[in-house]
Structure formats: C-alpha cells, structure tokens
Enzyme design. Structure first.
Site, PDB file in Angstrom:
ATOM      1  N   GLY B  36       0.799  -1.226   0.000  1.00 37.33           N
ATOM      2  CA  GLY B  36       0.000   0.000   0.000  1.00 37.33           C
ATOM      3  C   GLY B  36       0.825   1.266   0.000  1.00 37.33           C
ATOM      4  N   CYS B 245     -27.199  -9.851 -16.383  1.00 37.38           N
ATOM      5  CA  CYS B 245     -26.636  -9.449 -17.675  1.00 37.38           C
ATOM      6  C   CYS B 245     -27.607  -9.830 -18.796  1.00 37.38           C
ATOM      7  CB  CYS B 245     -25.292 -10.144 -17.883  1.00 37.38           C
ATOM      8  SG  CYS B 245     -24.631  -9.993 -19.560  1.00 37.38           S
ATOM      9  N   CYS B 248     -25.705 -12.829 -20.985  1.00 36.42           N
ATOM     10  CA  CYS B 248     -25.369 -14.147 -20.451  1.00 36.42           C
ATOM     11  C   CYS B 248     -26.157 -14.489 -19.186  1.00 36.42           C
ATOM     12  CB  CYS B 248     -23.865 -14.251 -20.184  1.00 36.42           C
ATOM     13  SG  CYS B 248     -23.328 -13.330 -18.734  1.00 36.42           S
ATOM     14  N   CYS B 270     -22.588  -7.533 -19.085  1.00 34.97           N
ATOM     15  CA  CYS B 270     -21.344  -7.681 -18.342  1.00 34.97           C
ATOM     16  C   CYS B 270     -20.306  -6.680 -18.841  1.00 34.97           C
ATOM     17  CB  CYS B 270     -20.743  -9.069 -18.558  1.00 34.97           C
ATOM     18  SG  CYS B 270     -21.578 -10.374 -17.689  1.00 34.97           S
ATOM     19  N   CYS B 276     -18.368 -12.807 -19.936  1.00 34.16           N
ATOM     20  CA  CYS B 276     -19.658 -12.911 -20.610  1.00 34.16           C
ATOM     21  C   CYS B 276     -19.598 -13.954 -21.741  1.00 34.16           C
ATOM     22  CB  CYS B 276     -20.048 -11.542 -21.164  1.00 34.16           C
ATOM     23  SG  CYS B 276     -21.793 -11.379 -21.567  1.00 34.16           S
TER      24      CYS B 276
END
Lengths: 258, 297, 235
Positions: B36, B245, B248, B270, B276
């Site tokens: 970080g 979606c 899909c 998606c 997808c």
C-alpha cells in the site's frame, strides 16, 4: 486548579540568521490561565507563539508541556507523531485568517468533525451530532452544517475555526490575533464567545494580539514584547492601568477612546 | 522483413532497457515489501501519452518474460482502443503470447476493472493509475500527505466519506473507493468501481499499481488484507444491479449500460467481456440475447 | 478582632516616560490596617492619591516598596510581590472591589455581570443568578433592564449594577471607590444599609466617599491620605 504549570517556557530564543525573532522568553502557564502577548507588528509575538506551538523550531531554550498523564515533557524531544497527535487533540491553534485553519472546500460539519475522525471516530451519526452541538455553541445555525465555509462571513468563519479546535476538548489553545480583520460588532461577539468558552471549559490560552482591549477582556496576565524581548509582564489590569516601561506607556496612551 | 521477430531486434525486449527495468523492479520489490505504500520511481517517456497507461505499461514491461501470457483490459473489455493498442505494443516489442481469457493469462494489465473470474496464485494484475494519492483532493500538499501516510493520520479520508453522506445521504463514492491495506496504509485502488474492492481482499494474485505521470508504484501482495473504509452506521456496500446481464444472464457481476436506440431502449451487459463470452459458450443465455435470437428468426 | 488587611511602609511613584521620564511621587510611608467589621475611609483633598492607594491595595497598581498584606484562606499574602495567579486567587475569594465606573463587557446581561463573581468562584449559575436578581431588586434596578447588557444604562444604573456585583460575594475585604457618587438619595440609603450589613458580617471595608453625609454614617475611622503625600511633606 492543580498545582503544577501546564507549560514551562525557559529562555526561548529564535534567530532568523542575525535577525532576532524573539529572545530569552521565560514563563509558566497554569491550567485555566489566559496569557496575552501584546506588541506591535514585528515585535516578535507571532514568532514566539509559533515557537510555543511547535510550528517553529526555537534556536535555543526549552518548552515543557504537562501531558494528560501528568508528566512534564520536553516538546523538542517528543517524536513528530506524538507532537502532531498532541496538536490535534490536546491543543488548538486559531489562526488570524480562518482560511488558514479551516478546510474551505468541505462542509462546516466536516470541519468540526475532522478532529473526531482523526482520533478514531467512526460513527457518522455521533460525529454529526457532536458537530451540530458545537456549531450551536459558537452560534452558527444548524441549517448551515452542510454549507462550506466559503459561503460564511468572516465572523462565522472565525467561530467555525474555534469550534473545529475545541471539539476534542483541548487543554491549551493558541490564538493569533483571533479578532483581527473583523468588524467591531463582530469582534465583540467573538470575544464574548471566547471568554465564555475559556471560562466554561477551564481552558488555558495564549493569545497574541495588538489590541489591548482584547487583552483586557480575555487575559489574566499579559506580556508586552518589543524588538523580540519581553519588556514588561504581569497581571493584565496592572500592566494596563499602571504601565512601567516607556514602551508600554506609549502603547496604553495610544488607545483611542470612544 | 515484416515478421514480429525481425522487428524485435529494433528494441530491447519489452521496449525498456535493462537498467530501467532493474530500477522499476527494485521499486516493485519495495512496494511489495510495504503493501500500500507509494514508492517513487523514475518514470520514463513511453511511446504513448500520459493518461494512456504509461505507468501500467512500464510495470508490465519490467515484469514481462518471454513465457508470459498477457491479457489487457480497459473497463473490463479486451476490445477497446486502449486495450487493443497496449496488447499490440507488447506483441510488437516482446513478442509474447496474448489472450483475452482471464484464466489463461499470467499477467493482466487493467484499466478500471478487476476480472470477474477469481484470480489465482501465479497471476499478476497490473493496474493503470492516474492519481495514486488518495488524500490528494483533500490535502493538495505532497509534503503534507507523505507525512500523513508516515504518521498514519488518516482522519481526513473519513472527512471525504462524511461529506459524501452529508451531501447524498449515503457514501456516494462509487469508484476509486479508498481502502486500508494490511491495517496500515490507505490506498487508492485506481478508478475501479467499488464493486471490485472486495476482490482485492486476500487475493491469491499479486496486484501491482503503476502511475506514470505521478511516478509512483505500489502493490498489494497475495493474501493481503484490503479493507474498504466506512462508518459504523454507514458500512461499505457494493453496487447491486436489478437485472442480470442481458446477454449471459449473470448475476452479481458488474454491468455496463448500453443504449440501444434513440427511443430509450437500453440493455445492461457484463462489463467483463471475457466472462460474458465464456458464460455464453457454456450455454448461459440472457433475456436480451434470447429476444435477439427470436427476432432474428 | 482579626485584622485581614495591613498596609505597611508602602511608597508609590509614577515615572512618566512620555514626559521626559519625570517622576511623580504619589504616596510614601503608608501605614495602616483595617480590622474585621470596620469601615475605614480614606480622606483628604482630591488628587492626593486616595484612588491610587485603593488601587494599590487591590493589586491593580504596583508599588515601589512596602507590603500589602491580605489574609487569604488562613495566611497572609503580600499583594505587592505576589504573582498574578495569587493576586487573582485573592480577588476571587477574599478581596472585593467596587469601582467608580463599570467596565462593560459587550453582550453580557446585567444579571450575569452581577452573578459573575459567584460563578467564577464555582457557584451554580442558576443559584448565582437568583442571588443577583435579589441584589438588583434591592437596588431598585428596573426589572426590564436585568436581561440587557449595561452598556446603554445611565450612570446611576451602571453604578447600581457595579454595587450589586461588588456586594454579592462573601469576600472578607471590600474596597469601595465612591460607590454612591451617582446615586439618588433613596438608593444612597440602601447602599449605606448594605455597608452596615457587611460590617455586621465582619467584613473589613476600605473606601472613598465624597459625600460627607454618607461618610459620617459609615466611617469608623478616617485616614487622612495627605499625611502620606510626599508633596505635602515637602511643603
């Protein structure tokens, strides 16, 4: 009042090269005591204040502060992390220009709440409630809590700055010309507010001002500075009503009577 | 002489010279050692403008080997300009294998998304970062923000979230949502949607972040704690979508809105194109696709 | 009888730096004391230093030499040399002062001005206010003024606020600088009564009264300040 000073200042000097900022200043500040540092611009009073508040490193001398656990600590020997923590919890610093002490682009509520969040406050509702309570204490309407200080008048900004500083119940507050640049009527209101808060919270304060009326109203004790040195000090009304030094007499006699 | 192999000779492998790669790798190692923490590095001029992923490209170039399989996505898609050109760049300068399949890739360079499919040990995700400093918009002084990181003074980050709630009634930050890494550094996860934040937590993959213009590299090593900042009474939540979606039928994935016509027609699909396609290849079918098939019939 | 205030060998001069540093002697060899329950009046012509002397006793003016001993919480404090913090403690608990003029604090209501010395010493604000209202009522300050800041009051009204503020505490020593100067006959009577009550309560009073009638009625003893005046001595 406990029987130990909060701040012990010994022989503080600050030189800017060969030029003197302030020289050989020593005093004790006791809990609940308000000290005014007066003098005209260039007399070294702001330099001294910045040294005391660890915003400037003094060239020589020591400043000891009694932390909440009762120990006297040499500020110069404190680590930066601890010093900064002290500054945002146990101390306050009120700048002459509120824009220097506020975040102008975040709301009044967040300005007050910042210190709470800095010490781990993680409950939005509680932070907001405390912020609202402090806005009320400094006479800012609760309907302004989400407004940015940019939309506030000078007096309101100054009051907001004070609230922002006092929210963590500090024990020592530094103020640099807190009423400078405000209209007289706005000054009166602010002075009254500061006077009340200092009394109610038992604050110790060091106030730099060139306005002797401010010193008279707020302080118990005052120091007169000239050319970087303290030339006279004592009980505020004693110094103002029976000034000894030539310069102090000049200052006092220069006040305009209304 | 038009083959990739012959053109390769014109450049050092993966474009950057070896000394530069060493410098970047050192920065990466330091970043991994301090999860970080933003490590400064000597960002190079790249043959693309700032803002087009120069940071990510330099990180990828520094870690890329001939055996690697590279996938590049932009907003989750493999076929957008940025993704296509960066992929082509590495094909040209490193002649590495490329793929659109998340599972097959060893290095995935990304802008604005984390793939839906869970990343696994051995994979590296390289983020393109425009502004690495999460405190920037609250505290413009770099000297001060560095000190704040050093001393772990992160109250200001919550000021931003406070402002969000005060203004909108909830935390309205939806992307670049700040996280705390391994309980120490607050980090900007780059402008990914906050939907992806939970995927960073305890990920098996190595996550590297490169900011070219700002000259910073930071990292989240595998199995590292990544916690999104929040308030007790306003806990962190990811976006949720009403519908699955349209193509899909996937639920619990990040969807893009696609405008279909000028009469208000729209569909949600998606954002992760590979995910997808993979689902559809396995026989999943969304309502819009079903409708499309019927209409075509 | 206890003697809570002793002034011993006090001398005071002003050095006027703005006027070529000339030194103006005010008083010298000041010796006197005030017993509990006694009202001592400072007498002598105007300009002789009565007010200055009173201010010295309050710690408001410094002194060049000598001692100003005040019995404070069982021991004597020398206000001539005490640090500011001790002077303030003595004023808060032991030593009261009614000046000629009210120093007005902006925005503070009359009733709070009066209650302040009690609040400063730790009294519950509501209780202090109630007592302040009793004092103001006794001094015939119109009720509609109580909640207003005294800045716009007449001289007599301000004076009554000042007296109420000075008399509200149980201080063992009270200094009075012409408290009746701008009062009408009726209110003057009330102040005379209040002084008598303080005496009965064992308070040591030191005051300046220009009004002969009042002076005669309250004074147990008059100290002629001109005896301390160096100018007089030189003449």
């Amino acid at each position: 009042m406990t029987d130990a000073p909060l701040l012990k200042v010994r022989d503080i000097s600050k030189f800017y090269g060969a030029r003197i900022g302030c020289r050989n200043v020593s005093f004790d500040l006791w809990p609940g005591e308000v000290l005014a540092i007066v003098g005209e611009s260039g007399s070294g009073k702001t330099t001294l204040l910045n040294c005391l508040a660890t915003r400037l490193m003094p060239t020589s001398g020591t400043i000891e502060y009694r932390t909440r656990d009762g120990q006297m600590r040499d500020l110069a020997r404190m680590g930066e992390a601890e010093r900064r923590f002290l500054m945002r919890t146990d101390w306050g610093f009120v700048h002459q220009n509120p824009a220097d002490g506020l975040r102008m682009t975040v709301s009044a509520g967040a300005n007050v709440g910042e210190r709470l969040m800095a010490v781990g406050g993680r409950h939005y509702g509680n932070i907001r409630e405390t912020a609202g309570d402090w806005l009320r204490r400094v006479e800012i309407g609760i309907d302004r809590i989400d407004d940015q200080p940019r939309a506030f008048s000078g007096g309101m900004r100054q009051r907001l700055q004070i609230a922002r500083n006092l929210v963590t119940a500090p024990r020592l507050v530094f103020m640099d010309e807190p009423t400078g640049g405000l209209d007289v009527s706005v000054q009166a209101r602010l002075l009254d507010l500061v006077r009340g808060l200092v009394h109610d919270l038992g604050l110790s304060a060091i106030i730099v001002t060139h306005d002797l009326a401010v010193a008279r109203l707020l302080s118990h004790r005052m120091m007169v500075m000239k050319d970087g040195q303290v030339i006279e000090q004592g009980l505020t009304d004693r110094v103002l009503d029976d000034p000894r030094e030539a310069y102090t007499q000049l200052l006092v006699s220069s006040i305009l009577q209304v | 002489m038009t083959t990739a192999a012959s053109e390769l000779a014109t450049y050092n492998f993966a474009y950057l010279d070896e000394q530069t790669k060493r410098m970047i790798r050192r920065a990466i190692l330091k970043a991994i050692a301090i999860p970080g923490y933003q490590v400064p590095f000597a960002s190079r001029e790249m043959p693309m403008p700032y803002g087009w992923g120069t940071g990510g490209v330099q990180v990828t170039a520094a870690i890329l080997g001939p055996e690697d399989v590279l996938k590049v996505i932009d907003q989750g898609a493999d076929d957008t300009t940025n993704a296509v050109s960066i992929r082509a760049f590495f094909q040209k300068v490193a002649n590495v294998a490329v793929t659109t399949r998340t599972r097959a890739a060893t290095i995935i360079q990304t802008r604005h998304r984390i793939p839906e499919e869970k990343l696994t040990t051995g994979q590296t995700l390289v983020y393109q970062v425009p502004i690495p400093e999460p405190l920037r918009f609250l505290e413009p002084r770099e000297t001060e923000t560095r000190k704040m990181h050093a001393l772990e003074e992160y109250g200001l980050m919550h000021v931003k979230l406070y402002e969000d709630i005060a203004r909108n009634g909830h935390i309205a930050t939806t992307y670049a949502y700040p996280v705390k890494v391994e309980g120490r550094y607050v980090m900007d996860p780059s402008p990914t949607p906050k939907f992806d934040n939970p995927k960073m937590h305890m990920s098996e993959a190595l996550q590297l972040f490169g900011a070219g213009r700002e000259k910073r590299i930071y990292a989240v090593p595998p199995h590292t704690e990544v916690v999104s900042l929040d308030f007790e009474d306003h806990p962190f939540e990811v976006q949720s979508f009403d519908k699955p979606c349209g193509l899909c039928g996937a639920e619990n994935v990040y969807l893009d809105e696609v405008v279909l016509d000028d009469r208000g027609g729209r569909m949600f699909v998606c954002s992760d194109t590979d995910h997808c396609e993979d689902r559809r290849a396995h026989g999943h079918c969304g309502t819009m696709l079903a409708y499309g098939k019927e209409a075509a019939r | 009888m206890a003697t809570p205030l002793v002034v011993s060998e006090v001398a005071k001069s002003f050095t006027m730096h703005l006027r070529d540093g000339i030194r103006l002697p005010v008083v010298s060899s000041v010796n006197f004391s005030v017993k509990a329950g006694e009202c001592v009046v400072l007498g002598g012509p105007s300009g002789i230093g009565k007010s200055s002397l009173l201010k010295m006793v309050y710690g408001n003016y410094g002194v060049d030499t000598g001692q100003i001993l005040v019995e404070h919480e069982g021991q004597f404090v020398d206000l001539a040399t005490a640090d500011p913090r001790s002077v303030l403690a003595v004023r808060r608990v032991t030593l009261g002062y009614v000046s000629q003029f009210l120093r007005v604090v902006p925005r503070v209501a009359a009733v709070d001005v009066v209650a302040e010395p009690l609040v400063a010493d730790g009294a519950i604000p509501a209780v202090a206010r109630e007592k302040a209202e009793t004092m103001l009522a006794r001094l015939n300050l119109p009720r509609e003024l109580w909640q207003l800041p005294p800045a716009t009051f007449s001289g007599g009204e301000q004076q009554r606020v000042n007296i109420a503020r000075g008399f509200i505490t149980d201080h063992r020593i009270l200094l009075l600088d012409e408290p009746t100067a701008s009062l009408d006959a009726k209110n003057r009577e009330i102040v005379v009564d209040m002084i008598a009550e303080k005496k009965r309560a064992g308070v040591a009073l030191l005051g300046i009264f220009h009004d002969d009638d009042v002076r005669v009625r309250v004074a147990d003893r008059v100290i002629d300040v001109s005896a301390f005046s160096p100018r007089k001595a030189a003449a």
